[in-house]
Design a protein around this motif. Structure first.
Motif, PDB file in Angstrom:
ATOM      1  N   ALA B 200       0.833  -1.208   0.000  1.00 26.91           N
ATOM      2  CA  ALA B 200       0.000   0.000   0.000  1.00 26.91           C
ATOM      3  C   ALA B 200       0.866   1.256   0.000  1.00 26.91           C
ATOM      4  CB  ALA B 200      -0.936   0.000   1.212  1.00 26.91           C
ATOM      5  N   HIS B 201       1.912   1.234   0.828  1.00 26.59           N
ATOM      6  CA  HIS B 201       2.769   2.411   0.925  1.00 26.59           C
ATOM      7  C   HIS B 201       3.517   2.650  -0.385  1.00 26.59           C
ATOM      8  CE1 HIS B 201       6.031   5.093   2.144  1.00 26.59           C
ATOM      9  NE2 HIS B 201       5.230   5.462   3.126  1.00 26.59           N
ATOM     10  N   ALA B 202       4.075   1.588  -0.948  1.00 24.69           N
ATOM     11  CA  ALA B 202       4.804   1.733  -2.206  1.00 24.69           C
ATOM     12  C   ALA B 202       3.867   2.215  -3.316  1.00 24.69           C
ATOM     13  CB  ALA B 202       5.436   0.393  -2.591  1.00 24.69           C
ATOM     14  N   PHE B 203       2.660   1.656  -3.340  1.00 23.71           N
ATOM     15  CA  PHE B 203       1.688   2.034  -4.374  1.00 23.71           C
ATOM     16  C   PHE B 203       1.314   3.510  -4.252  1.00 23.71           C
ATOM     17  CE2 PHE B 203      -2.198   2.487  -6.625  1.00 23.71           C
ATOM     18  CZ  PHE B 203      -2.255   1.469  -7.572  1.00 23.71           C
ATOM     19  N   LEU B 204       1.026   3.941  -3.011  1.00 20.89           N
ATOM     20  CA  LEU B 204       0.568   5.315  -2.811  1.00 20.89           C
ATOM     21  C   LEU B 204       1.703   6.322  -2.988  1.00 20.89           C
ATOM     22  CD1 LEU B 204      -1.849   4.669   0.169  1.00 20.89           C
ATOM     23  CD2 LEU B 204      -2.499   5.472  -2.110  1.00 20.89           C
ATOM     24  N   ALA B 205       2.921   5.922  -2.617  1.00 25.15           N
ATOM     25  CA  ALA B 205       4.068   6.829  -2.819  1.00 25.15           C
ATOM     26  C   ALA B 205       4.221   7.131  -4.307  1.00 25.15           C
ATOM     27  CB  ALA B 205       5.335   6.191  -2.255  1.00 25.15           C
ATOM     28  N   GLU B 206       4.058   6.093  -5.119  1.00 22.43           N
ATOM     29  CA  GLU B 206       4.158   6.294  -6.557  1.00 22.43           C
ATOM     30  C   GLU B 206       2.957   7.094  -7.072  1.00 22.43           C
ATOM     31  OE1 GLU B 206       4.801   3.282 -10.264  1.00 22.43           O
ATOM     32  OE2 GLU B 206       5.946   2.922  -8.434  1.00 22.43           O
ATOM     33  N   ALA B 207       1.786   6.789  -6.503  1.00 23.61           N
ATOM     34  CA  ALA B 207       0.564   7.466  -6.947  1.00 23.61           C
ATOM     35  C   ALA B 207       0.606   8.964  -6.662  1.00 23.61           C
ATOM     36  CB  ALA B 207      -0.662   6.836  -6.272  1.00 23.61           C
TER      37      ALA B 207
END
Ligand SMILES: [Zn+2]
Lengths: 121, 213
Positions: B200-207
């Motif tokens: 979730a963190h990796a996804f949202l950081a990129e988002a």
């Protein structure tokens, strides 16, 4: 993306939140040990698989997580209605105008032309 | 390296001393070094552009299931009216809020770390209250255009008309399930399971990097 109306969330939600869960209105015998092999086969293995309107169980898995039922057209993939688990099957003839000729594949042959529910032609 | 465990302390990890008990204090302060709680995302930050992604501090969480007839008693015990309409939430204004997940299901969060199970214990009406404080990790996406960042992985309509302030829903983020809550117009709280927190963190950081660009 397909939008599916959840009868519990009371709105259209993206298909990614849902999971198909087999044919609806398959009645389980209250006395499973007593039914014949043929009746058990009907209950356990035989599904209608029509070209046209099907009644299916769906689950709003990644939403409210509730099971509900849907009437869907297998030709157009269109959801014609969704309703809460335990509610009766909606009237198929209600969707006929929307669903096109394929909708009648689900109707017994003798009633194929009985669009208005009146006398057969 | 804030997640490092102090190994110089050679005393046994469990003693009968009351001091060794895990404190109710949800922050990391005042804990014995040998028993220091380490969050799965401790020390991570991501703040590109005008959007920020914050790892929220530990909180108390309750998975609450109850029929309609028990809602009034549970509401009184928790100090707020449990929401009864889809996609709505309630808050006591002191860091405790309840999110409607289903017709008989709520996620109750207390950011102050209050004991939610104890609050429900006296309720005689039928209900199930399970402490899931450690199951979830909370993340906050905030800043102008936060909805765009969340929409990178969430297919729901997050416009203010469809998902107003206070709205909440269990839904998906990319390949995982999450509970989404909108405490203000430009912020979203994401609750995901602990083992999915890394994703979730990796996804949202990129988002948020994409949404800020
Ligand atoms: Zn739903």
């Amino acid at each position: 993306m397909l939008l599916i109306r959840c009868p519990y969330c009371e709105e259209e939600r993206p298909e990614l939140e849902f999971r198909h869960a087999g044919e609806a209105h398959v009645v389980r015998s209250s006395d499973m040990a007593e039914i014949s092999d043929e009746a058990f086969e009907q209950f356990f293995f035989i599904r209608s698989n029509p070209k046209g309107i099907v009644f299916e169980r769906w689950r709003h898995l990644h939403g409210c997580a509730r099971f509900f039922n849907a009437a869907r057209d297998t030709v157009s993939d269109r959801f014609l209605a969704t309703y809460k688990a335990g509610e009766p099957k909606p009237d198929v003839s209600k969707f006929a105008a929307d669903a096109g000729p394929a909708a009648y594949a689900n109707v017994p042959p003798a009633e194929l032309n009985d669009r208005e529910g009146g006398a057969k032609q | 390296m804030p997640t490092q465990i102090d190994v110089s302390n050679t005393s046994p990890r469990r003693t009968s001393s009351a001091k060794q008990n895990v404190p109710a204090d949800p922050s990391h302060k005042g804990q014995d070094k040998a028993l220091r709680r380490t969050g799965p995302l401790d020390g991570r930050i991501a703040v590109p552009g005008g959007l920020s992604l914050t790892v929220l501090p530990p909180a108390s969480r309750l998975s609450l299931r109850a029929p309609a007839g028990s809602v009034a008693d549970l509401s009184a015990a928790l100090g707020m009216d449990l929401p009864r309409s889809p996609k709505t939430s309630a808050s006591d204004g002191k860091g405790r809020f309840a999110l409607w997940l289903g017709p008989d299901e709520w996620l109750v969060v207390d950011e102050a770390g209050g004991d939610l199970v104890a609050a429900c214990r006296a309720v005689q009406a039928l209900h199930s209250a399970v402490d899931i404080s450690h199951r979830n990790v909370g993340l906050l996406v905030s800043g102008q255009g936060a909805a765009n960042a969340v929409n990178a992985g969430c297919p729901q309509d997050l416009s203010l008309q469809a998902f107003p302030v206070g709205a909440c829903s269990r839904t998906v983020l990319g390949k995982i399930e999450m509970v989404l809550y909108r405490p203000s117009a430009d912020s979203f709280r994401i609750e995901c399971w602990r083992s999915f927190a890394d994703y979730a963190h990796a996804f949202l950081a990129e988002a948020i990097a994409d949404a800020s660009a």
